[in-house]
Design a protein around this motif. Sequence first.
Motif, PDB file in Angstrom:
ATOM      1  N   LYS A  59       0.848  -1.206   0.000  1.00  0.00           N
ATOM      2  CA  LYS A  59       0.000   0.000   0.000  1.00  0.00           C
ATOM      3  C   LYS A  59       0.884   1.258   0.000  1.00  0.00           C
ATOM      4  O   LYS A  59       0.672   2.195  -0.763  1.00  0.00           O
ATOM      5  N   LEU A  60       1.908   1.206   0.833  1.00  0.00           N
ATOM      6  CA  LEU A  60       2.848   2.335   0.949  1.00  0.00           C
ATOM      7  C   LEU A  60       3.524   2.620  -0.396  1.00  0.00           C
ATOM      8  O   LEU A  60       3.646   3.764  -0.832  1.00  0.00           O
ATOM      9  N   LEU A  61       3.945   1.546  -1.064  1.00  0.00           N
ATOM     10  CA  LEU A  61       4.672   1.714  -2.333  1.00  0.00           C
ATOM     11  C   LEU A  61       3.751   2.226  -3.443  1.00  0.00           C
ATOM     12  O   LEU A  61       4.144   3.059  -4.250  1.00  0.00           O
ATOM     13  N   PHE A  62       2.520   1.716  -3.462  1.00  0.00           N
ATOM     14  CA  PHE A  62       1.588   2.142  -4.513  1.00  0.00           C
ATOM     15  C   PHE A  62       1.075   3.559  -4.272  1.00  0.00           C
ATOM     16  O   PHE A  62       0.775   4.272  -5.212  1.00  0.00           O
ATOM     17  N   GLU A  63       0.967   3.923  -3.001  1.00  0.00           N
ATOM     18  CA  GLU A  63       0.312   5.204  -2.699  1.00  0.00           C
ATOM     19  C   GLU A  63       1.291   6.320  -2.388  1.00  0.00           C
ATOM     20  O   GLU A  63       0.903   7.415  -2.005  1.00  0.00           O
ATOM     21  N   ARG A  64       2.589   6.071  -2.566  1.00  0.00           N
ATOM     22  CA  ARG A  64       3.571   7.115  -2.276  1.00  0.00           C
ATOM     23  C   ARG A  64       3.415   8.266  -3.279  1.00  0.00           C
ATOM     24  O   ARG A  64       2.963   8.075  -4.412  1.00  0.00           O
ATOM     25  N   LEU A  81       6.002  10.371   7.574  1.00  0.00           N
ATOM     26  CA  LEU A  81       6.612  11.579   7.010  1.00  0.00           C
ATOM     27  C   LEU A  81       6.389  11.605   5.508  1.00  0.00           C
ATOM     28  O   LEU A  81       5.862  10.653   4.925  1.00  0.00           O
ATOM     29  N   GLY A  82       6.817  12.684   4.872  1.00  0.00           N
ATOM     30  CA  GLY A  82       6.778  12.765   3.416  1.00  0.00           C
ATOM     31  C   GLY A  82       8.096  13.359   2.950  1.00  0.00           C
ATOM     32  O   GLY A  82       8.841  13.947   3.745  1.00  0.00           O
ATOM     33  N   SER A  83       8.382  13.225   1.661  1.00  0.00           N
ATOM     34  CA  SER A  83       9.664  13.740   1.166  1.00  0.00           C
ATOM     35  C   SER A  83       9.566  14.057  -0.322  1.00  0.00           C
ATOM     36  O   SER A  83       8.659  13.587  -1.013  1.00  0.00           O
ATOM     37  N   VAL A  84      10.520  14.868  -0.769  1.00  0.00           N
ATOM     38  CA  VAL A  84      10.627  15.129  -2.215  1.00  0.00           C
ATOM     39  C   VAL A  84      12.110  15.220  -2.578  1.00  0.00           C
ATOM     40  O   VAL A  84      12.899  15.837  -1.853  1.00  0.00           O
ATOM     41  N   TYR A  85      12.464  14.561  -3.665  1.00  0.00           N
ATOM     42  CA  TYR A  85      13.832  14.680  -4.182  1.00  0.00           C
ATOM     43  C   TYR A  85      13.988  16.033  -4.855  1.00  0.00           C
ATOM     44  O   TYR A  85      13.039  16.547  -5.471  1.00  0.00           O
ATOM     45  N   ILE A  86      15.194  16.589  -4.784  1.00  0.00           N
ATOM     46  CA  ILE A  86      15.493  17.849  -5.459  1.00  0.00           C
ATOM     47  C   ILE A  86      16.715  17.621  -6.346  1.00  0.00           C
ATOM     48  O   ILE A  86      17.816  17.362  -5.848  1.00  0.00           O
ATOM     49  N   GLY A  87      16.480  17.707  -7.650  1.00  0.00           N
ATOM     50  CA  GLY A  87      17.579  17.453  -8.578  1.00  0.00           C
ATOM     51  C   GLY A  87      18.300  18.711  -9.019  1.00  0.00           C
ATOM     52  O   GLY A  87      19.395  18.642  -9.579  1.00  0.00           O
ATOM     53  N   SER A  88      17.699  19.883  -8.735  1.00  0.00           N
ATOM     54  CA  SER A  88      18.269  21.112  -9.298  1.00  0.00           C
ATOM     55  C   SER A  88      19.580  21.521  -8.640  1.00  0.00           C
ATOM     56  O   SER A  88      20.152  22.546  -9.002  1.00  0.00           O
ATOM     57  N   LEU A  89      20.065  20.719  -7.699  1.00  0.00           N
ATOM     58  CA  LEU A  89      21.355  21.049  -7.084  1.00  0.00           C
ATOM     59  C   LEU A  89      22.510  20.965  -8.083  1.00  0.00           C
ATOM     60  O   LEU A  89      23.604  21.467  -7.817  1.00  0.00           O
TER      61      LEU A  89
END
Length: 309
Positions: A26-31, A149-157
């Motif tokens: 559920k976690l993987l599908f709903e992330r 928790l929640g998270s977001v990757y940031i590629g613009s570095l």
Amino acid sequence: MSDSDMCSHHGDPDSSGGTYPNETMKLLFERASCRSFSDQKVPAEIMKQILGAGIHAATGGNLQPYSIIKTEKKEACEKLAELCGGQPWIADAPVNLLFCIDYHRLERWAGLEVAPYSARNSFRHFWTGIQDTVIAAQNICTAADSLGLGSVYIGSLLECLRQLRDMLELPDGVFPLVLLSLGYPKTRAQPRKKLGVKVIVHDEKYVELDDLALLDAFERKYPQSKREIKEDRMERIVAVCRNVRGEDFARRCLEKINSQGYISVAHNYFGLHYVADGMPDGNEEFMSIAEEFGLGWFKKFRYTGESES
Ligand SMILES: Cc1cc2nc3c(=O)[nH]c(=O)nc-3n(C[C@H](O)[C@H](O)[C@H](O)COP(=O)(O)O)c2cc1C
């Protein structure tokens, strides 16, 4: 840049829902990426568990050639947000984790053991290092999700590598790959639609979709993401087309957009966001930055004796 412009390429929400055999599935599908964080701090014990889950990830040869720089001080998070193109969720997140390939620590270890070492100069090591670092990062994302928790990757570095090195005092051989902003979500984002398993997975050998099936797959992924035709957008897209494929292609692209009456997702991605004329800019510069950061995997390796003391 407004939030809606910023997120114009993130795709459509997937409201299909589903039933899952267990909580992990559920976690993987709903992330979904989280770009809205509450003020709640992440307790040290929770952070320790999340980070611990990360470093238990698979890693080539069990070498763990990565370091994670954890930033929690507000001013530092704000500085990261500014460096990474002003994405406000970086400043709002109570924790930012910078995932770096690290061939420095292993070099020190090898040096102390008087063992031979050339990982900073090897494409093979670099290639595995990217994978190891990202796999650890993804374990951390999933662990964070599982704890609410929640998270977001940031590629613009990629646009501020030198500033990050100076700010975080990265030694030679340590190269930033991706930033992860994380915290407790203010609102939980809906999962995005994805290309389906039938498109992504090929049985036994690569199977080419026919044109209609391919267009249909992307249409299903982005049913609502078309953008309105506006003069400034069109000027930009046409200029990008001209720069990469010449005048005739620019004319065909313009005709296509005008005849369909909207800016398609593909035009938005490659004509307005990840612009096809600008994305390859600085390829050589990235090579020299890598060299400046003590990585030389793109050159013939010659022992120089520099590390001998
Ligand atoms: C390598 C990488 C770089 C990304 N960079 C950014 C970024 O700079 N800013 C941002 O808001 N989201 C960024 N994202 C998140 C993606 O936009 C997001 O994963 C994508 O839109 C799909 O949405 P989902 O994660 O909710 O499924 C990045 C994701 C990855 C994997």
